[in-house]
Design an enzyme around this catalytic site. Structure first.
Site, PDB file in Angstrom:
ATOM      1  N   PHE A  79     -15.216   5.623  30.701  1.00 21.94           N
ATOM      2  CA  PHE A  79     -15.129   5.020  29.620  1.00 21.94           C
ATOM      3  C   PHE A  79     -15.935   4.240  28.996  1.00 21.94           C
ATOM      4  CE2 PHE A  79     -13.676   1.353  27.065  1.00 21.94           C
ATOM      5  CZ  PHE A  79     -12.623   1.823  26.115  1.00 21.94           C
ATOM      6  N   ASP A  80     -16.732   3.596  29.750  1.00 19.07           N
ATOM      7  CA  ASP A  80     -18.147   2.962  29.199  1.00 19.07           C
ATOM      8  C   ASP A  80     -19.147   3.528  28.733  1.00 19.07           C
ATOM      9  OD1 ASP A  80     -17.016   0.389  30.085  1.00 19.07           O
ATOM     10  OD2 ASP A  80     -17.979   0.472  32.144  1.00 19.07           O
ATOM     11  N   SER A 118       6.935 -24.554  17.696  1.00 21.25           N
ATOM     12  CA  SER A 118       7.147 -24.405  19.034  1.00 21.25           C
ATOM     13  C   SER A 118       8.642 -24.321  19.620  1.00 21.25           C
ATOM     14  CB  SER A 118       6.592 -25.630  20.000  1.00 21.25           C
ATOM     15  OG  SER A 118       7.152 -26.729  19.665  1.00 21.25           O
ATOM     16  N   GLU A 170      13.535 -12.576  26.633  1.00 21.10           N
ATOM     17  CA  GLU A 170      12.430 -11.813  26.933  1.00 21.10           C
ATOM     18  C   GLU A 170      11.931 -12.827  27.853  1.00 21.10           C
ATOM     19  OE1 GLU A 170      10.309 -10.941  23.067  1.00 21.10           O
ATOM     20  OE2 GLU A 170      11.856 -11.966  22.292  1.00 21.10           O
ATOM     21  N   LYS A 228       8.852 -15.088  29.297  1.00 17.07           N
ATOM     22  CA  LYS A 228       7.978 -15.989  28.463  1.00 17.07           C
ATOM     23  C   LYS A 228       6.573 -15.855  29.076  1.00 17.07           C
ATOM     24  CE  LYS A 228       7.593 -21.036  27.433  1.00 17.07           C
ATOM     25  NZ  LYS A 228       6.124 -21.163  27.823  1.00 17.07           N
ATOM     26  N   CYS A 286     -20.946 -36.773  54.649  1.00 21.55           N
ATOM     27  CA  CYS A 286     -21.995 -36.567  55.321  1.00 21.55           C
ATOM     28  C   CYS A 286     -23.347 -36.904  54.763  1.00 21.55           C
ATOM     29  CB  CYS A 286     -21.945 -34.894  55.397  1.00 21.55           C
ATOM     30  SG  CYS A 286     -23.485 -34.411  56.267  1.00 21.55           S
TER      31      CYS A 286
END
Length: 674
Positions: free
Chosen positions: A37-38, A83, A117, A119, A433
């Protein structure tokens, strides 16, 4: 190659790359390797560089990123991005259904159907398409307006740059005009783990959502592309042929080239909704991404407008959130980790136990005072909890099940790494320490901090490589990094000439970082990024800083006597002086350069502190926004503090601010001030 042939090959490459993108991200049926793909993408980029007039906004090459955004302009949403109201109670979900059914009945409707669905635990965004082409992407912001982050969103492979329309019967009309798509940007678990492995331990993200929020606000889109985020769509508006039900609109979104939630299900009543919630309570841990609940929406879209919304949330939807996951296990032992400042941190070794979809065998105990508070002993049955954090924590001891034979967790007398006798300074919670110069664990920690993103941001210098450099004696402090050769690096495990050169290039690039970043990178105790900026402003060179006495240092804003003493103590150490000499000889910025121009003056004269958890910003980046607008960040609340930004679960700082009469604002008000 002439232009006509290039145009033909570019067209074929774009179609092939987008086909493989769809197979990988939407259908989970990849046909070629990442390497193959690259190769296709690199060929496309090469041709477009040769023929720049053939570059188009929807070319897959535009996902690579590379531009730097100095500031994000504000975009007003066409419709508010509200929200959802949320609950942890099944009974409250049932109450929601009852309310909805009464409202629908009052409107003359029948029994409503719902779509359940999963979340996704990510960041909500809005995408605007004009005649099928992506023209704008923005954050939710305060719901009325958000930041325009189109350049960053273009880098996400699962966001189409141009909408597809393969299924004409499903649509019935062309993709013309403006179409808005909303959804959630998130980070898969494997991509999140890979990102955190690249960061020093103290700068790792707590969870994928925090990583996503922070990444979306980065100014470098190439870094956004490197971090690999994903997108799931759940809202469609503005399309002339949009379906009358939410479930059908999800199908339309999928046909346009978006990924949608695979688990979406039509539910005809509370029994089916409760079954869906129960089913995914456990199944969600098998998913490759984080989910924290179930979203319930009315399926009939015409009812959405009729039922309307409150000031904060729609009346036609609710989010059920799963409670924090707990599990019982046995504390089998304790190991002690050594941090870059010599701090000894106890870590519980647990009987392997399944929690939140994975096997947990370790958890943090924070410090010895926390061990005392819990009253925990080796051999105890304990409750562990994971609530969004990567590392679970011990929250309680099951005393009724304490075995007859348990052992106290004793403070070690010696450093577990170098064997030096430990010390506990008066008034401190932690043991340390004191062998700063010789302890390998402290050396590794300091170098990782020096290279971390908020310090000098040295790419490719991860924990494994730093461990090898210290253990083989090639590096003792940060100054030694700049003397490394390609031959030395290439001889290490999992390194070759190319990867060695990448490290050297990153080290060279780090020399261009600011003087303030260098001060933070040095790792002076009590000197965080904000204090380092104040120091850089007050003391514009390392030489001047080293000469200042404690009284002069304590007069610098946000310093005080404790930090001043720590700074003086640091610069007095011979090994620090030797390291600074090496850094100066390597060409690191030992004095301040020109100050960056402010975005605006909205916070001029303000001394600001953040407290609690922010929902839409990473703390460090929110603080940087204040500085870019002329404000100062302070670390504690006092009479001199002028503004407190309070997020969720704000604690003692908020209480103190209220007592002192300091102005307090929430995240929404903070965003409006920007």
């Amino acid at each position: 190659m002439d232009k006509a042939k290039a145009q033909q090959e570019i067209g074929k490459l774009r179609a092939e790359i987008e086909r493989h993108n769809r197979l990988y991200y939407l259908e989970a049926k990849p046909e070629i390797s990442d390497f193959e793909f690259d190769k296709l993408l690199k060929r496309l980029i090469m041709l477009e560089k040769e023929f720049p007039e053939l570059v188009t906004p929807d070319s897959p090459s535009q996902r690579v990123g590379g531009g730097i955004t100095k500031e994000f302009p504000t975009v007003v949403h066409r419709d508010p991005m509200l929200s959802l109201s949320n609950t942890y109670s099944i009974a409250e979900v049932a109450d929601f259904c009852n309310r909805v059914e009464k409202l629908v009945a009052a409107e003359g409707g029948g029994t409503p159907e719902y779509v359940a669905e999963l979340k996704y635990d990510g960041v909500a965004i809005s995408l605007l398409y004009r005649d099928g082409l992506l023209v704008c992407g923005s954050t939710r912001g305060d719901g009325r307006q958000g930041d325009e982050i189109t350049a960053n969103l273009r880098t996400i492979p699962s966001i189409p740059l141009r909408l597809e329309m393969p299924d004409l019967p499903l649509f019935g009309t062309a993709l013309s005009g403006e179409i808005e798509v909303r959804g959630e940007v998130y980070m898969r678990k494997d991509d999140f783990e890979r990102l955190n492995e690249e960061r020093p331990e103290e700068e790792r993200f707590a969870n994928p959502r925090n990583a996503t929020a922070g990444t979306l606000k980065l100014q470098d889109s190439a870094e956004v592309a490197r971090r690999r985020m994903s997108f799931v769509a759940y809202y469609l508006k503005g399309y002339d042929g949009e379906a009358p039900t939410h479930l059908k609109r999800l199908e339309q979104l999928k046909s346009m080239g978006f990924m949608t939630g695979a688990a979406a299900k039509l539910c005809k009543g509370m029994d089916e909704i409760a079954d869906f919630i129960a089913e995914w309570s456990e199944k969600r841990w098998t998913l490759p991404y984080e989910t924290d609940g179930v979203v319930l929406k009315l399926n009939e879209v015409s009812l959405w407008e009729r039922l309307g919304a409150t000031a904060k949330s729609p009346r036609w939807a609710i989010a059920y959130k799963y409670p924090a996951q707990q599990a019982k296990t046995v504390l089998q032992g304790v190991v002690f980790q050594v941090g870059r400042l010599g701090t000894i941190t106890p870590v519980a070794e647990l009987k392997p136990t399944r929690l939140a979809g994975s096997i947990v065998s370790r958890s943090t105990l924070h410090n010895f005072d926390e061990i005392k508070r819990l009253g925990v002993r080796i051999g105890d049955h304990v409750m562990i909890e994971k609530s969004g954090e990567v590392i679970p924590k011990v929250v309680s001891v099951v005393l009724d099940e304490r075995p007859a034979e348990t052992a106290e967790i004793e403070v070690p007398s010696e450093c577990p790494v170098c064997g030096t006798r430990l010390e506990r300074p008066e008034g401190e919670v932690n043991w340390y320490c004191p062998n700063e110069e010789g302890c390998p664990a402290q050396k590794r920690g300091r170098i990782l901090h020096f290279a971390s993103r908020n310090a000098l941001d040295i790419q490719n210098l991860g924990e494994s490589l730093v461990t090898q450099l210290v253990d083989r004696g090639l590096v003792s402090d940060a100054g030694d990094l700049y003397s490394l050769t390609q031959e030395q690096l290439a001889g290490l495990d999992r390194m070759a000439a190319k990867s060695a050169q990448n490290v050297l290039d990153a080290l060279e690039k780090s020399k261009k970082q600011s003087y303030a970043r260098l001060l933070f990178a040095l790792g002076i105790r009590h000197v965080g990024a904000a204090t380092a900026r104040e120091l850089a402003h007050a003391c514009p060179s390392i030489d001047r800083l080293r000469e200042m006495d404690e009284e002069a240092l304590a007069a610098v804003p946000d310093i005080g006597p404790v930090i001043a003493a720590s700074i003086r103590d640091f610069f007095a150490k011979p090994w620090v002086q030797a390291m600074l000499q090496k850094l100066a000889e390597a060409g690191l910025p030992m004095q301040a350069g020109e100050e960056k121009a402010l975005v605006n003056n909205n916070f001029e004269g303000q001394s600001v502190i953040f407290t609690g958890a922010l929902e839409r910003h990473v703390r460090q980046e929110a603080e940087e926004m204040v500085r870019e607008r002329g404000g100062r960040i302070v670390s504690s609340v006092s009479k001199k503090t002028t503004l407190v930004v309070a997020g969720k679960e704000a604690g003692s700082k908020l209480e103190k601010a209220i007592k002192l009469g300091v102005k307090v604002i929430d995240e929404d008000e903070f965003e409006r001030m920007l």
